[in-house]
Scaffold this active site. Structure first.
Site, mmCIF file in Angstrom:
data_model
loop_
_atom_site.group_PDB
_atom_site.id
_atom_site.type_symbol
_atom_site.label_atom_id
_atom_site.label_comp_id
_atom_site.label_asym_id
_atom_site.label_seq_id
_atom_site.Cartn_x
_atom_site.Cartn_y
_atom_site.Cartn_z
ATOM 1 N N LEU A 9 -1.587 112.767 57.923
ATOM 2 C CA LEU A 9 -0.938 113.531 56.858
ATOM 3 C C LEU A 9 0.504 113.854 57.270
ATOM 4 O O LEU A 9 1.448 113.613 56.518
ATOM 5 C CB LEU A 9 -1.732 114.824 56.600
ATOM 6 C CG LEU A 9 -1.108 115.872 55.670
ATOM 7 C CD1 LEU A 9 -0.946 115.322 54.256
ATOM 8 C CD2 LEU A 9 -1.989 117.133 55.625
ATOM 9 N N THR A 10 0.656 114.362 58.506
ATOM 10 C CA THR A 10 1.939 114.898 58.963
ATOM 11 C C THR A 10 3.054 113.837 59.013
ATOM 12 O O THR A 10 2.821 112.693 59.385
ATOM 13 C CB THR A 10 1.764 115.521 60.362
ATOM 14 O OG1 THR A 10 0.792 116.546 60.259
ATOM 15 C CG2 THR A 10 3.064 116.119 60.881
ATOM 16 N N GLU A 11 4.256 114.264 58.618
ATOM 17 C CA GLU A 11 5.452 113.422 58.713
ATOM 18 C C GLU A 11 6.596 114.275 59.239
ATOM 19 O O GLU A 11 6.444 115.489 59.409
ATOM 20 C CB GLU A 11 5.830 112.872 57.332
ATOM 21 C CG GLU A 11 4.777 111.970 56.738
ATOM 22 C CD GLU A 11 5.183 111.406 55.386
ATOM 23 O OE1 GLU A 11 6.346 111.615 54.971
ATOM 24 O OE2 GLU A 11 4.341 110.764 54.759
ATOM 25 N N GLN B 43 -4.216 134.906 84.806
ATOM 26 C CA GLN B 43 -3.844 136.199 85.393
ATOM 27 C C GLN B 43 -4.901 136.679 86.393
ATOM 28 O O GLN B 43 -4.571 137.129 87.485
ATOM 29 C CB GLN B 43 -3.655 137.242 84.281
ATOM 30 C CG GLN B 43 -3.035 138.547 84.752
ATOM 31 C CD GLN B 43 -1.593 138.364 85.225
ATOM 32 O OE1 GLN B 43 -0.918 137.428 84.816
ATOM 33 N NE2 GLN B 43 -1.142 139.233 86.109
ATOM 34 N N GLU C 196 -3.797 121.171 62.829
ATOM 35 C CA GLU C 196 -4.693 121.351 61.677
ATOM 36 C C GLU C 196 -4.378 122.638 60.906
ATOM 37 O O GLU C 196 -5.266 123.365 60.491
ATOM 38 C CB GLU C 196 -6.161 121.274 62.103
ATOM 39 C CG GLU C 196 -6.553 119.836 62.427
ATOM 40 C CD GLU C 196 -8.042 119.591 62.513
ATOM 41 O OE1 GLU C 196 -8.440 119.002 63.509
ATOM 42 O OE2 GLU C 196 -8.788 119.968 61.590
#
Lengths: 260, 385
Positions: free
Chosen positions: B124-126, B336, B363
């Site tokens: 999906l991502t561009e 820690q 996501e």
């Protein structure tokens, strides 16, 4: 291709305790596993089936609880499981065990029989080869690689102290395997479900047509008198000098201790 | 805590744990160091039937749901998020076909996915589209019986390694969000190539790459659902998959907690193991409490989604948001508790801390999750008036 894999359920611990009265293994309270070498045997059998088709049957002789090991083998992908269980089998040494396994294998029929090279509890490495003798078929022990296999022929590499042998055999044949042969697969989810439902075929003395005199304690020529860790008495003596002197001195030494 | 699993669920959890302990833990540091794609582990997962847990039996899967999938993801994440990202991204890529695919598409692709013969990726991502899903610029133009794809997808998990890609592209620019469609693109289709492999802060064994489409022609039948349904397919896919990211959060937090607690028991200071010091106990107590709360939420939402409830956006966003914020906090706290040792690569928690950060980003960033929850709250509240 019908393949039988002989497996053994063994105690899962390095601290195996011995019953001082009977000199036999104390199994109570110790978790049980499939003998680690036998896992490699199961893997080898499944790989041949994947390549050539046929069925893989796992076979064990033991008390009823050995059924859990058979189910574990089914979860890895074995098709059938057979438990040899009968009071008459109790107390078997390697001779009686091999006789009993051979009777069952003869009844079930196999082109290839796989065994682990030895069991981690007894460590004798005798049952595989002895079973082949009872069956009157060839055996190849310590195999580390299967180079080729077809319907009536197999070529394998046998692990030796220095290097390996290439051995060919006709089928049927019995093979004992070492760890170098493969990496045993983990069970699959579908295999685990199949294992839960799998029917374990149970065979007793009468089912395999065995002679009672060859079974169990009665049929076992081995009598365990005592089990102990051998004391290490390391006495070393360096024999020096030229090669000729060394040989002379060695012969002298051996004569002194009456070895020659 | 006992969550009353059925026999099969216990089987799934235990076998996933065995694979994680025996096969993943011994090599996780090396996979991270070398950025090596975990093919060996994916093959083991395939052979053990884990790639088909949520795929119906008729297509070769196990026929279980998202909940059982989460159990497997959690156990793998306890050992390595790089591995579990590869595994979970496979499900993300599969959901579009599972939810909206035609019978022919399911028959053609699901058996290969369930058996692990092919991995899957979701794209999906561009460069200009991520949180703003409507910014997608990749286009798909219908020419006769084929769609022609052009554009570049970015940061695609399993890129280059997967055999099947579910890709969102614009089919009608004039329709805005309703002009996007979802497609199945197979690897080795002419015009489909891969760009650079990204060098990442964490989850380094997972593959993250660009997908480049240059006049890539695919058959018309490869559209998932109907043309114009692309965003619905994408959003419903994300609704279903977000609990998996939540399960990753629970798993990595559990792994970090276990490492920190074990170390605190061994490490001696002031003549006692540091686990006896109240300041340390309080950190561990908060970690354990947050993990249990996250787990309970993820399990509850995953089961809710498996009932095929109609709208699960709010709940799945809550599970993802809460569990991944917990993962970040707990992994930082684990470092820690372990002090100097925690900062060293000899111990696993510095990797877990680096890995955990992505869970708050991918996501849907956790800010976007809050948007989703906020919008649902507005709707619910307005309805009541």
């Amino acid at each position: 291709m019908n393949i039988i894999v002989c497996i053994k359920q063994v105690p899962d611990t390095a601290e195996i305790r011995i019953n001082p009265e009977t000199n036999t293994l104390m199994r109570e309270g110790v978790p049980s596993i499939i003998n680690p070498f036998d896992l490699h045997a199961i893997e080898a059998a499944i790989q041949i089936r994947e390549q050539m088709g046929g069925r893989v049957t796992v076979l064990t002789m033991g008390p009823p609880q050995a059924e859990t090991s058979l189910r574990e083998a089914v979860s890895m992908g074995a098709d059938d499981a057979v438990l040899l269980s009968d009071r008459a089998f109790a107390g078997s040494d390697t001779w009686a065990t091999s006789y009993t396994l051979a009777q069952a294998i003869r009844k079930l029929g196999a082109d290839i029989v796989f065994c682990g090279k030895q069991a981690i509890d007894g460590d004798t490495a005798q049952v595989g080869p002895e079973t082949a003798e009872f069956l009157d078929i060839p055996h190849i022990s310590y195999i580390r690689k299967i180079e080729e296999v077809n319907e009536n022929y197999i070529r394998v590499e046998r692990l030796m102290d220095e290097g390996y042998d290439i051995v060919e055999s006709s089928l049927p044949v019995l093979l004992t395997v070492v760890r170098e042969l493969n990496t045993p697969r983990l069970p699959s989810l579908k295999g685990k479900m199949a294992a839960k439902k799998a029917e374990i075929k149970k065979l007793g003395m009468a089912d395999i047509g065995a002679d009672e005199n060859n079974l169990g304690l009665k049929g076992s020529p081995t009598q365990v008198k005592n089990i102990f860790a051998p004391e290490v008495k390391a006495e070393r003596k360096m024999i020096e000098g030229s090669p000729e002197e060394q040989v002379d001195n060695l012969i002298k030494e051996l004569k002194e201790i009456k070895c020659l | 805590m006992d969550y009353f699993f059925d026999e099969e669920q216990i089987m799934i959890r235990d076998l996933a744990r065995q694979i994680a302990d025996e096969k993943v833990m011994p090599i996780r540091a090396e996979l991270d160091e070398k950025e090596e794609f975990p093919w060996d582990i994916m093959n083991i997962l395939a052979q053990s039937d884990f790639l088909g847990i949520y795929i119906p039996e008729e297509y070769g899967g196990m026929g279980r749901g998202g909940f059982e999938f989460c159990l497997a993801v959690e156990e793998l994440s306890r050992a390595c998020l790089g591995v579990s990202t590869t595994y979970a991204a496979n499900a993300l890529g599969t959901y579009p076909i599972l939810l909206y695919g035609s019978e022919e598409q399911k028959k053609k692709y699901l058996p290969d996915i369930a058996s692990g013969r092919k991995l899957v990726a979701f794209a999906l991502t561009e460069a200009n589209a991520g949180s703003d899903a409507a910014g997608v610029q990749t286009t798909a133009r219908l020419e006769g019986n084929e769609y022609v794809l052009n554009g570049t997808k970015q940061w695609i998990t399993n890129g280059g390694e997967a055999g099947i890609y579910t890709v969102i592209a614009i089919t009608d620019k004039s329709k805005g969000a309703r002009g996007a469609s979802a497609f199945i693109v197979e690897k080795d289709t002419p015009g489909f190539t891969f760009g650079k492999k990204e060098n990442k802060m964490g989850i380094r064994s997972s593959s993250t790459r660009e997908l480049i489409f240059e006049n890539c022609r695919i058959p018309k039948e490869n559209v998932i659902g109907k043309p114009g349904m692309g965003f619905i397919v994408a959003m419903k896919t994300l609704d279903s998959s977000r609990t998996g990211v939540g399960a990753q959060g629970v798993g990595v937090a559990q792994g970090a907690f276990e490492a920190a607690a074990a170390y605190a028991l061994e490490r001696q200071q002031f003549g006692q193991p540091i686990i006896s010091i109240q300041a340390v106990q309080h950190i561990l107590a908060d970690m354990a409490t947050q993990i249990e709360a996250a787990r309970a939420l993820v399990y509850a939402v995953a089961k809710f989604i498996d009932t095929k409830a109609k709208d699960v956006s709010k709940e799945s966003a809550m599970a993802k948001l809460f569990a991944t914020d917990v993962a970040m906090k707990v992994t930082v706290d684990a470092v820690q508790v372990m002090g100097g040792a925690g900062y060293m690569r000899e111990y696993p928690v510095e990797k877990m801390m680096r890995d955990a950060k992505i869970l708050q980003i991918y996501e849907g960033t956790n800010q976007i999750q809050r948007n989703v929850i906020g919008q649902a709250l507005v709707k619910e509240t307005a309805k009541k008036k």
